[in-house]
Scaffold this active site. Structure first.
Site, PDB file in Angstrom:
ATOM      1  N   ARG A 152     -11.740   0.943   9.926  1.00 18.27           N
ATOM      2  CA  ARG A 152     -10.439   0.827   9.282  1.00 18.27           C
ATOM      3  C   ARG A 152      -9.886  -0.565   9.572  1.00 18.27           C
ATOM      4  O   ARG A 152     -10.260  -1.220  10.543  1.00 18.27           O
ATOM      5  CB  ARG A 152      -9.468   1.873   9.817  1.00 18.27           C
ATOM      6  CG  ARG A 152      -9.872   3.321   9.574  1.00 18.27           C
ATOM      7  CD  ARG A 152      -8.818   4.254  10.150  1.00 18.27           C
ATOM      8  NE  ARG A 152      -9.100   5.664   9.888  1.00 18.27           N
ATOM      9  CZ  ARG A 152      -9.708   6.481  10.756  1.00 18.27           C
ATOM     10  NH1 ARG A 152     -10.097   6.018  11.946  1.00 18.27           N
ATOM     11  NH2 ARG A 152      -9.933   7.746  10.441  1.00 18.27           N
ATOM     12  N   LYS A 176      -7.537   6.501  14.940  1.00 20.06           N
ATOM     13  CA  LYS A 176      -6.287   7.245  14.770  1.00 20.06           C
ATOM     14  C   LYS A 176      -6.119   8.254  15.898  1.00 20.06           C
ATOM     15  O   LYS A 176      -7.088   8.842  16.387  1.00 20.06           O
ATOM     16  CB  LYS A 176      -6.283   7.966  13.419  1.00 20.06           C
ATOM     17  CG  LYS A 176      -6.100   7.044  12.224  1.00 20.06           C
ATOM     18  CD  LYS A 176      -5.976   7.841  10.936  1.00 20.06           C
ATOM     19  CE  LYS A 176      -5.678   6.940   9.747  1.00 20.06           C
ATOM     20  NZ  LYS A 176      -5.551   7.708   8.488  1.00 20.06           N
TER      21      LYS A 176
END
Length: 315
Positions: A152, A176
């Site tokens: 990401r 995350k």
């Protein structure tokens, strides 16, 4: 458009004035509310209704179905329903109606858009392009790493030098929810990282640990990575707009296409739920279907309008 009776028009005008004067909504917002309510009212007028209280939950559901048939997506219909719900709240306050028919009506779910991917040949062309200066050496290292390991954007810019393990050939990523995962790094990505780290030493300030730096020696921002990737695509001849998530999507799709191992791709991407990863199985099928159509001389898939006997399907 049928002429509206005063008994429908007057409450709507009072509602719009309420939004404008009491709720301080902008003229633009008021116009949207008015359009949504007028779109609701028109079939009432055509059915001979003269009061808003004549709309019940079944009539509203028919209205939602009509909106869907007209091509509105789930989000647009949800906005319509929000406007109607708000209007009937006002009518309840004004004692024009006894209930709010929009309370239990929900918009249809919007279909998930499949992420766009780049094909292998285009990515090879882009990543094999020679960098023109020191910053492009950094850029190629970033782009190679995103595609090599499926990072990401936030994971990429958060990397420190200590997150790279050249001996093991992997990178430690903070994903995350504060979850860490260890990802393999491909040979060409390592070579690009080696090229960058030789130049990085000249830019880094005292004690700076960030892997990717700006020309000022500070940690590179996500916005800068986006801008540099867009620039790279323009300069290196990409046939679509490049963005970091395109590289991550392409990593996932190409890995699944080659391996068929959905669980492994889930782990590499850091998805908590495998249903998030399953979107790439649809991408993979689309690719296979295109190859099938293009390659098999006698197995072209039927078009949706064709009948089984080769003629046109009956309406």
């Amino acid at each position: 458009m049928s002429e509206w009776p005063e008994s429908l028009d007057e409450p709507l005008n009072r509602f719009i004035e309420h939004l404008r004067s009491e709720r301080r909504h902008s003229p633009h917002t008021c116009v949207h509310y008015q359009r949504d309510i007028e779109r609701l009212g028109q079939p009432l007028v055509e059915a001979g209704c003269s009061r808003w209280s004549e709309l019940d939950v079944h009539g509203l559901r028919r209205h939602v179905a009509n909106l869907s048939r007209e091509g509105l997506g789930g989000r647009s219909i949800a906005r319509h329903l929000s406007s109607i719900r708000r209007f009937y709240e006002f009518l309840l306050r004004e004692r024009e109606v006894r209930d709010n028919p929009a309370l239990d009506v929900r918009a249809p779910k919007s279909g998930k858009k499949l992420p766009r991917v780049a094909d292998v040949d285009q990515l090879n062309h882009l990543l094999n392009a020679a960098p023109d200066d020191a910053l492009e050496i950094r850029d190629r290292a970033m782009f190679e790493l995103i595609y090599s390991s499926g990072l990401r954007l936030a994971e990429l810019v958060g990397l420190d030098l200590t997150d790279l393990d050249a001996r093991a050939g992997d990178v430690r990523v903070l994903g995350k929810g504060g979850k860490t995962r260890i990802l393999p790094v491909g040979r060409q990505a390592w070579q690009a990282l080696d090229d960058w780290q030789r130049i990085r030493r000249e830019l880094a300030g005292e004690g700076e640990q960030a892997l990717f730096l700006s020309r000022n020696g500070n940690r590179l921002s996500p916005r800068s990575v986006q801008a540099r990737l867009h620039r790279w695509g323009l300069h290196k001849g990409a046939d679509q707009r490049l963005h970091p998530h395109l590289f991550r999507h392409s990593f996932a799709s190409h890995m699944l296409e080659s391996s068929g191992d959905l669980r492994a791709v889930q782990e590499l991407l850091g998805h908590a739920d495998i249903s998030t990863t399953q979107v790439y199985t649809h991408l993979d099928y689309q690719h296979l279907a295109r190859v099938y159509d293009r390659s098999h001389p006698r197995a072209k898939r039927r078009k949706s309008g064709d009948s089984l006997d080769g003629g046109q399907a009956e309406p």
